[in-house]
Design a protein around this motif. Structure first.
Motif, PDB file in Angstrom:
ATOM      1  N   THR A  56     -11.329 -32.271  -0.527  1.00  0.00           N
ATOM      2  CA  THR A  56      -9.930 -32.504   0.245  1.00  0.00           C
ATOM      3  C   THR A  56      -9.790 -31.565   1.396  1.00  0.00           C
ATOM      4  O   THR A  56     -10.754 -30.710   1.588  1.00  0.00           O
ATOM      5  CB  THR A  56      -8.846 -32.115  -0.895  1.00  0.00           C
ATOM      6  N   ALA A 102      -8.391 -40.726   0.599  1.00  0.00           N
ATOM      7  CA  ALA A 102      -9.349 -40.054  -0.037  1.00  0.00           C
ATOM      8  C   ALA A 102     -10.861 -40.665   0.113  1.00  0.00           C
ATOM      9  O   ALA A 102     -11.635 -39.867   0.661  1.00  0.00           O
ATOM     10  CB  ALA A 102      -9.261 -39.784  -1.536  1.00  0.00           C
ATOM     11  N   ALA A 140     -10.414 -32.711  -6.161  1.00  0.00           N
ATOM     12  CA  ALA A 140      -9.662 -34.131  -5.248  1.00  0.00           C
ATOM     13  C   ALA A 140      -9.222 -34.954  -6.589  1.00  0.00           C
ATOM     14  O   ALA A 140      -8.090 -35.378  -6.545  1.00  0.00           O
ATOM     15  CB  ALA A 140     -10.607 -34.749  -4.520  1.00  0.00           C
TER      16      ALA A 140
END
Length: 487
Positions: A433, A420, A49
């Motif tokens: 993710t 996120a 990520a």
């Protein structure tokens, strides 16, 4: 004493403009096509990520760190030489990125592209300014300059979406190479160098402080979003703030500052630069998250997702071209205020999207916000280059472009990191993710739905923050700026 272009013929001016626009189109296409290509890149080279965010915005942060420096170098030593060298570096970086087989190599090539890209926009804007000494023609040319940037965002997804159907993801970088070649062939025929000899050397400590400060700040934000706060993140964040503070302080007393702080004594200039920064923060974050939403949540193929971005891109392009006429009718103050209100109102519509439906809402949101983005792109650049003498156009243009590039990178870094964090808190915890989670073998439907809902939560929070900030700045602009601004 400034060495400027001899008055070019009208034909030469327009041919010169179109030559510069090749590079503007290239930079814009590179930005938008990557949003749609990220699911393919994630599948092919499996970045974490944190690495995925670096792939997206290391280019913008390298550019943002060096724009002011290269704007000044162009003013002092020649803009055409600098932009030609930068285009070559950009092309080499694109070629390397196209064949990268690990996240680390791709990040490094994107950084090299940023090194080249930092020369393109401020030098290009300064060259355009010099080609059109008449204020009305210059405003129109800058509008076309901004419109080309917007059109690149329309062409990029469509071209990239078409190519990604038949080719690997590397093709989205490979398409930059022929554009660079065309520019390198055409530039010697249609452009002549412009520079000023009144200014001293570039201050190396200022360059180091700004570059290190921006990159360390980005790292601290990214790692905190991906892994939570810790001593290392807070320490690096503190160092980055100290470096940027020292950079600003140094600009106040050295003879040849990289950043001319006196320009910010003008309220209109200050508000315009703030507009450029914030509009790109919102645009880049929502563009990135919307691309993932269309493909990974609603399930559209990449080319269909690209088509759905077209209405907003067309409105954005038309607004850029028409900004000079709009400003003539309503004035700079109303235009600056309207920029924020349109962006804020449009972005807040994204709060109505869901995991089952949201296409019409997203398109409507994009169209409304794009009117504000179009006003911002043209107005900010025009105010910047008209605020200073012609020989300082590169430095002033670099401030405008720095606000845009930093906004572009900060949007993905800050608001992308907020999204996120939301996914980390409310997603199923299978992977970092959404795309990584959905790619897990034998993933139960309920976990897939939870992953989409976690991502949507992040999209809503990021859009909410961006929309509220835009509306707040619009109100501040209305109250802070005088009733009548100089045209």
């Amino acid at each position: 004493m400034a060495n400027t272009l001899a008055q070019p013929s009208r034909r030469q001016s327009w041919f010169g403009l179109f030559t510069v626009l090749c590079l503007v189109l290239l930079v814009a296409m590179d930005g938008s096509v990557l949003y749609l290509a990220m699911p393919h890149i994630t599948e092919a080279i499996t970045p974490t990520a944190d690495q995925a965010l670096w792939i997206l915005d290391i280019y913008g942060f390298v550019v943002g760190s060096l724009l002011i420096t290269f704007g000044n170098i162009g003013d002092r030593y020649g803009r055409l030489k600098l932009i030609t060298a930068g285009a070559s570096v950009f092309g080499l970086g694109s070629l390397g990125a196209a064949f990268a087989n690990t996240p680390e190599i791709l990040i490094a090539c994107r950084a090299l592209m940023g090194l080249g890209g930092a020369t393109l926009l401020p030098s290009g804007l300064a060259i355009v300014s010099a080609l059109f000494p008449d204020p009305r023609e210059r405003a129109l040319a800058i509008g076309i300059f901004a419109a080309t940037f917007a059109a690149g965002f329309a062409i990029g997804p469509l071209l990239g979406g078409t190519l990604l159907v038949s080719f690997d993801w590397g093709v989205v970088f490979l398409i930059n190479v022929p554009v660079v070649v065309i520019f390198l062939i055409a530039a010697p025929f249609f452009l002549r160098d412009v520079r000023s000899t009144r200014y001293g050397r570039v201050d190396l400590p200022s360059l180091i402080l700004s570059f290190v400060g921006i990159l360390l700040f980005t790292w601290s934000v990214k790692t905190a979003a991906a892994y939570g706060f810790g001593i290392h993140q807070m320490l690096v964040g503190g160092i980055s703030v100290a470096a940027l503070a020292l950079f600003i302080r140094r600009q106040t007393w050295i003879n040849d500052p990289l950043l001319d702080l006196s320009l910010f004594h003008d309220r209109v200039f200050t508000l315009a630069i703030l507009t450029g920064l914030l509009s790109l923060v919102v645009w880049s974050a929502t563009g990135y998250l919307s691309g993932i939403y269309l493909q990974s949540v609603l399930g559209y193929p990449v080319f269909t997702a690209a088509l759905l971005t077209l209405p907003g891109a067309l409105v954005l392009t038309a607004t850029c071209v028409g900004t000079s006429r709009i400003v003539e009718r309503i004035g700079r103050k109303v235009a600056l205020v309207a920029t924020h209100l349109l962006i804020g109102g449009g972005v807040l519509l994204l709060l109505l999207t869901s995991t089952e439906a949201g296409t019409a809402v997203l398109v409507t949101s994009t169209v409304i916000a794009s009117i504000g983005y179009g006003l911002s792109f043209s107005l900010v650049a025009e105010i910047a280059v008209s605020a200073v003498p012609a020989e300082r156009a590169g430095a002033a243009g670099s401030i405008a472009e720095t606000s845009n590039e930093l906004g572009n990178a900060l949007g993905i870094s800050l608001l992308g990191s907020v999204a996120a964090v939301c996914f980390r808190l409310f997603g199923p915890g299978v992977a970092g993710t959404l795309n990584e989670t959905l790619a897990q073998p034998n993933l139960p439907p309920e976990l897939a739905l939870q992953a989409k809902q976690g991502f949507l939560c992040g999209l809503h929070v990021a859009a909410g923050i961006g929309g509220v900030i835009a509306l707040a700045v619009g109100i501040i602009a209305w109250l802070w700026l005088p009733k009548k601004l100089p045209e």
